[in-house]
Motif scaffolding. Structure first.
Motif, PDB file in Angstrom:
ATOM      1  N   PHE A 100       9.958  -6.157  14.372  1.00  0.00           N
ATOM      2  CA  PHE A 100      11.565  -6.372  14.124  1.00  0.00           C
ATOM      3  C   PHE A 100      12.030  -5.777  13.459  1.00  0.00           C
ATOM      4  CE2 PHE A 100      14.952  -9.632  13.100  1.00  0.00           C
ATOM      5  CZ  PHE A 100      15.405  -8.574  11.796  1.00  0.00           C
ATOM      6  N   PRO A 101      12.902  -4.688  14.275  1.00  0.00           N
ATOM      7  CA  PRO A 101      14.410  -5.824  14.836  1.00  0.00           C
ATOM      8  C   PRO A 101      13.688  -5.192  16.153  1.00  0.00           C
ATOM      9  CG  PRO A 101      15.333  -4.185  13.314  1.00  0.00           C
ATOM     10  CD  PRO A 101      14.382  -3.833  13.045  1.00  0.00           C
ATOM     11  N   ALA A 102      12.939  -4.338  16.391  1.00  0.00           N
ATOM     12  CA  ALA A 102      13.028  -3.827  17.982  1.00  0.00           C
ATOM     13  C   ALA A 102      12.375  -5.025  19.108  1.00  0.00           C
ATOM     14  CB  ALA A 102      11.851  -2.893  18.021  1.00  0.00           C
ATOM     15  N   SER A 103      13.227  -4.887  19.818  1.00  0.00           N
ATOM     16  CA  SER A 103      12.231  -6.108  21.476  1.00  0.00           C
ATOM     17  C   SER A 103      11.211  -5.677  21.744  1.00  0.00           C
ATOM     18  CB  SER A 103      13.945  -6.138  22.123  1.00  0.00           C
ATOM     19  OG  SER A 103      14.184  -5.442  22.692  1.00  0.00           O
ATOM     20  N   GLY A 104      10.733  -6.592  22.659  1.00  0.00           N
ATOM     21  CA  GLY A 104       9.928  -5.962  22.982  1.00  0.00           C
ATOM     22  C   GLY A 104       8.212  -7.103  23.446  1.00  0.00           C
ATOM     23  N   GLY A 105       8.304  -6.947  21.664  1.00  0.00           N
ATOM     24  CA  GLY A 105       7.186  -7.873  21.433  1.00  0.00           C
ATOM     25  C   GLY A 105       5.952  -7.531  21.526  1.00  0.00           C
ATOM     26  N   ASP A 106       5.726  -6.554  22.421  1.00  0.00           N
ATOM     27  CA  ASP A 106       4.069  -6.310  22.963  1.00  0.00           C
ATOM     28  C   ASP A 106       3.673  -5.598  22.039  1.00  0.00           C
ATOM     29  OD1 ASP A 106       6.274  -4.990  25.829  1.00  0.00           O
ATOM     30  OD2 ASP A 106       5.186  -7.031  25.690  1.00  0.00           O
ATOM     31  N   CYS A 107       2.152  -5.705  21.970  1.00  0.00           N
ATOM     32  CA  CYS A 107       0.895  -5.507  21.401  1.00  0.00           C
ATOM     33  C   CYS A 107       0.282  -3.948  22.176  1.00  0.00           C
ATOM     34  CB  CYS A 107       0.206  -6.392  20.762  1.00  0.00           C
ATOM     35  SG  CYS A 107       0.454  -6.764  19.654  1.00  0.00           S
ATOM     36  N   PRO A 108      -0.049  -3.294  21.475  1.00  0.00           N
ATOM     37  CA  PRO A 108      -0.166  -2.853  20.756  1.00  0.00           C
ATOM     38  C   PRO A 108       0.789  -1.916  19.811  1.00  0.00           C
ATOM     39  CG  PRO A 108      -1.280  -1.183  20.947  1.00  0.00           C
ATOM     40  CD  PRO A 108      -1.095  -2.033  22.241  1.00  0.00           C
ATOM     41  N   PHE A 109       1.623  -2.187  18.579  1.00  0.00           N
ATOM     42  CA  PHE A 109       3.153  -1.504  18.577  1.00  0.00           C
ATOM     43  C   PHE A 109       2.792  -0.439  17.986  1.00  0.00           C
ATOM     44  CE2 PHE A 109       4.172  -2.995  14.869  1.00  0.00           C
ATOM     45  CZ  PHE A 109       3.842  -4.249  15.080  1.00  0.00           C
ATOM     46  N   ASP A 110       3.383   0.211  17.278  1.00  0.00           N
ATOM     47  CA  ASP A 110       3.240   1.995  16.117  1.00  0.00           C
ATOM     48  C   ASP A 110       3.915   1.265  14.879  1.00  0.00           C
ATOM     49  OD1 ASP A 110       5.000   5.380  15.941  1.00  0.00           O
ATOM     50  OD2 ASP A 110       3.251   4.007  14.712  1.00  0.00           O
ATOM     51  N   TYR A 111       2.906   0.935  14.468  1.00  0.00           N
ATOM     52  CA  TYR A 111       2.940  -0.340  13.433  1.00  0.00           C
ATOM     53  C   TYR A 111       3.151   0.902  12.625  1.00  0.00           C
ATOM     54  CZ  TYR A 111      -0.888  -2.528  15.694  1.00  0.00           C
ATOM     55  OH  TYR A 111      -1.652  -3.366  16.509  1.00  0.00           O
ATOM     56  N   TYR A 112       3.068   1.968  12.133  1.00  0.00           N
ATOM     57  CA  TYR A 112       2.745   3.230  11.196  1.00  0.00           C
ATOM     58  C   TYR A 112       4.873   3.280  10.612  1.00  0.00           C
ATOM     59  CZ  TYR A 112      -1.440   3.089  11.855  1.00  0.00           C
ATOM     60  OH  TYR A 112      -2.807   2.872  11.435  1.00  0.00           O
ATOM     61  N   ALA A 113       5.831   3.068  11.964  1.00  0.00           N
ATOM     62  CA  ALA A 113       6.479   3.621  12.205  1.00  0.00           C
ATOM     63  C   ALA A 113       7.450   2.011  12.062  1.00  0.00           C
ATOM     64  CB  ALA A 113       7.056   3.937  13.496  1.00  0.00           C
ATOM     65  N   MET A 114       7.365   0.835  11.814  1.00  0.00           N
ATOM     66  CA  MET A 114       8.150  -0.110  11.704  1.00  0.00           C
ATOM     67  C   MET A 114       8.555  -0.026   9.761  1.00  0.00           C
ATOM     68  SD  MET A 114       8.296  -1.322  14.620  1.00  0.00           S
ATOM     69  CE  MET A 114       8.064   0.238  15.088  1.00  0.00           C
ATOM     70  N   LYS A 115       9.691  -0.792  10.284  1.00  0.00           N
ATOM     71  CA  LYS A 115      10.256  -0.715   8.565  1.00  0.00           C
ATOM     72  C   LYS A 115       9.657  -2.154   7.500  1.00  0.00           C
ATOM     73  CE  LYS A 115      14.898  -1.333   7.477  1.00  0.00           C
ATOM     74  NZ  LYS A 115      17.054  -2.195   7.154  1.00  0.00           N
ATOM     75  N   TYR A 116       9.068  -3.087   8.495  1.00  0.00           N
ATOM     76  CA  TYR A 116       9.173  -4.371   7.407  1.00  0.00           C
ATOM     77  C   TYR A 116       7.711  -4.498   7.395  1.00  0.00           C
ATOM     78  CZ  TYR A 116      14.031  -4.959   7.761  1.00  0.00           C
ATOM     79  OH  TYR A 116      15.495  -4.496   7.501  1.00  0.00           O
ATOM     80  N   ARG A 117       7.141  -4.519   6.554  1.00  0.00           N
ATOM     81  CA  ARG A 117       5.629  -4.767   6.397  1.00  0.00           C
ATOM     82  C   ARG A 117       5.981  -5.630   4.990  1.00  0.00           C
ATOM     83  NH1 ARG A 117       3.233   1.396   5.290  1.00  0.00           N
ATOM     84  NH2 ARG A 117       4.363   1.277   7.457  1.00  0.00           N
ATOM     85  N   GLY A 118       3.700  -6.551   4.699  1.00  0.00           N
ATOM     86  CA  GLY A 118       3.827  -6.927   3.387  1.00  0.00           C
ATOM     87  C   GLY A 118       3.489  -6.374   3.016  1.00  0.00           C
ATOM     88  N   LYS A 119       2.471  -6.506   1.780  1.00  0.00           N
ATOM     89  CA  LYS A 119       2.590  -5.142   0.260  1.00  0.00           C
ATOM     90  C   LYS A 119       0.835  -5.395   0.391  1.00  0.00           C
ATOM     91  CE  LYS A 119       6.256  -6.467  -2.934  1.00  0.00           C
ATOM     92  NZ  LYS A 119       6.391  -7.415  -3.961  1.00  0.00           N
ATOM     93  N   GLY A 120       0.154  -5.919   1.564  1.00  0.00           N
ATOM     94  CA  GLY A 120      -1.204  -5.764   1.328  1.00  0.00           C
ATOM     95  C   GLY A 120      -1.909  -6.934   0.303  1.00  0.00           C
ATOM     96  N   THR A 121      -3.174  -6.748   0.719  1.00  0.00           N
ATOM     97  CA  THR A 121      -3.929  -7.638   0.639  1.00  0.00           C
ATOM     98  C   THR A 121      -5.252  -7.229   0.409  1.00  0.00           C
ATOM     99  OG1 THR A 121      -4.843  -9.900   0.181  1.00  0.00           O
ATOM    100  CG2 THR A 121      -4.814  -9.301   2.127  1.00  0.00           C
ATOM    101  N   GLN A 122      -5.875  -6.799  -0.758  1.00  0.00           N
ATOM    102  CA  GLN A 122      -7.132  -6.009  -0.946  1.00  0.00           C
ATOM    103  C   GLN A 122      -8.747  -7.181  -0.117  1.00  0.00           C
ATOM    104  OE1 GLN A 122      -8.027  -3.198  -1.821  1.00  0.00           O
ATOM    105  NE2 GLN A 122     -10.684  -3.423  -1.310  1.00  0.00           N
ATOM    106  N   VAL A 123      -9.113  -6.495   0.999  1.00  0.00           N
ATOM    107  CA  VAL A 123     -10.509  -6.749   1.654  1.00  0.00           C
ATOM    108  C   VAL A 123     -11.424  -5.311   1.130  1.00  0.00           C
ATOM    109  CG1 VAL A 123     -11.739  -7.347   2.862  1.00  0.00           C
ATOM    110  CG2 VAL A 123      -9.737  -7.954   3.308  1.00  0.00           C
TER     111      VAL A 123
END
Length: 127
Positions: A100-123
């Protein structure tokens, strides 16, 4: 407001399981893909898995194939990452990200170039 919130991380022993959740706000999973990537401090980020908006098609990196399963509940606006047979090398901070907000919704996509991500969770997987 667009937001992604991860949960479910923790400490688990070798061979154990965890289920991560990514709840999204401000957009719908019907039109946008969700990916997971992970990062260890000092190391390169690594893509993990992705679920597309179109029929929920899934994608996995070779390192997690057969052990991790990605799924979604569109009613809850939540994507899950079920992680089984965990290994110490799976230890990382896990982030979910959307195209989001790009259209398409396909996988995989360039995760690191995207604007919106969570803050992360430690495993953390102990040997």
């Amino acid at each position: 407001q667009v937001q992604l919130v991860e949960s479910g991380g923790g400490l688990v022993q070798y061979g154990g399981s965890l289920r991560l959740s990514c709840t999204v706000f401000g957009f719908t999973l019907d039109y946008h893909a969700i990916g997971w990537f992970r990062q260890v401090p000092g190391k390169e980020r690594e893509g993990v898995s992705c679920i597309s908006s179109n029929n929920g098609e899934t994608y996995y990196e070779d390192s997690v194939k057969g052990r991790f399963t990605i799924s979604r509940d569109r009613d809850k606006n939540t994507v899950y990452l079920q992680m089984n047979s965990l290994k110490p090398e799976d230890t990382a901070v896990y982030y979910c990200v959307t195209d989001f907000p790009a259209s398409g919704g396909d996988c995989p996509f360039d995760y690191y170039a995207m604007k919106y991500r969570g803050k992360g969770t430690q495993v953390t997987v102990s040997s």
